[in-house]
Design a protein around this motif. Sequence first.
Motif, PDB file in Angstrom:
ATOM      1  N   TRP A  95     -34.073 -12.496  49.235  1.00  0.00           N
ATOM      2  CA  TRP A  95     -34.309 -12.680  50.661  1.00  0.00           C
ATOM      3  C   TRP A  95     -35.805 -12.714  50.968  1.00  0.00           C
ATOM      4  O   TRP A  95     -36.273 -13.565  51.730  1.00  0.00           O
ATOM      5  CB  TRP A  95     -33.624 -11.577  51.461  1.00  0.00           C
ATOM      6  N   GLU A 118     -30.086 -17.388  56.456  1.00  0.00           N
ATOM      7  CA  GLU A 118     -28.815 -16.702  56.158  1.00  0.00           C
ATOM      8  C   GLU A 118     -27.696 -17.715  55.966  1.00  0.00           C
ATOM      9  O   GLU A 118     -26.874 -17.588  55.055  1.00  0.00           O
ATOM     10  CB  GLU A 118     -28.477 -15.735  57.292  1.00  0.00           C
ATOM     11  N   TYR A 127     -25.548 -15.654  49.014  1.00  0.00           N
ATOM     12  CA  TYR A 127     -25.705 -14.552  49.967  1.00  0.00           C
ATOM     13  C   TYR A 127     -25.514 -13.187  49.307  1.00  0.00           C
ATOM     14  O   TYR A 127     -26.229 -12.230  49.628  1.00  0.00           O
ATOM     15  CB  TYR A 127     -24.728 -14.708  51.137  1.00  0.00           C
ATOM     16  N   LYS A 130     -28.748 -11.703  47.833  1.00  0.00           N
ATOM     17  CA  LYS A 130     -29.953 -11.685  48.672  1.00  0.00           C
ATOM     18  C   LYS A 130     -30.849 -10.472  48.407  1.00  0.00           C
ATOM     19  O   LYS A 130     -32.062 -10.540  48.592  1.00  0.00           O
ATOM     20  CB  LYS A 130     -29.583 -11.760  50.161  1.00  0.00           C
TER      21      LYS A 130
END
Length: 251
Positions: A95, A118, A127, A130
């Motif tokens: 992330w 996102e 995801y 992340k």
Amino acid sequence: MKKLLEFNNVNYFYQTKENEVNALAGVSFNIEEESFTSLVGPSGCGKTTILSLTAGLLTPSSGEILLNGKPIEKNDSRIGYMFQRDHLFEWRTIWQNIILGLELQKMKKDERRLELAEQLLKKYDLYSFKNKKPRQLSGGMRQRVALIRTLVLEPALLLLDEPFSALDFQTRLKVCDDVYDIIKSEKKTALLVTHDISEALSMSDKIIILTKRPAVVKTEINLSFPQPTPLSKREDKDFGNYFEMIWRNLV
């Protein structure tokens, strides 16, 4: 289709200790919106120079380069660049790597772009990673992260400088499919530089062939394959014919 990128009679010279080198000699071509174009040519002919000029990292000696009808600016924010290496920072999470560009452009609190980040992570099955570090991801996953990091900045044009060259052959085939799918799905325009004719053929709508230095455009080949993915295009009956046509123009 609408023209996105225009090279109009672009010349580029650079100075060495010994003499002045003419790298590009009146290069002209157009790239249409939402298309995928590859640049191929002899080694050292100026392919990466063209990418650097397009990104605004270099300035043409003469001629003009337009993006959406407006001149390219130094370090133009309308351009996204993917390099040979993914350049993910190992001490940052996935992330934190994804939003690095937002941080550098003072957009760290841009809610719309954070939401886009996102969404892209979820859409392309990253995801759940992340909060992982890059070393915990496969080579293909790392390249998807690098591409998403670029897409979050919403560039008009993506420049791909041999982004698969560091991968082994099997991984390379899979990542080509993944990257192509993302670029087409997000309706982006891409310009790829590669030494690999098969790679260019499998990913492109058009291939621009350059001569040896000083480079000019020798020819452009528009491609038509019914197959939807790079991997399936390699199995098409016309793939070999296109390959031979490009090879003949390179030698």
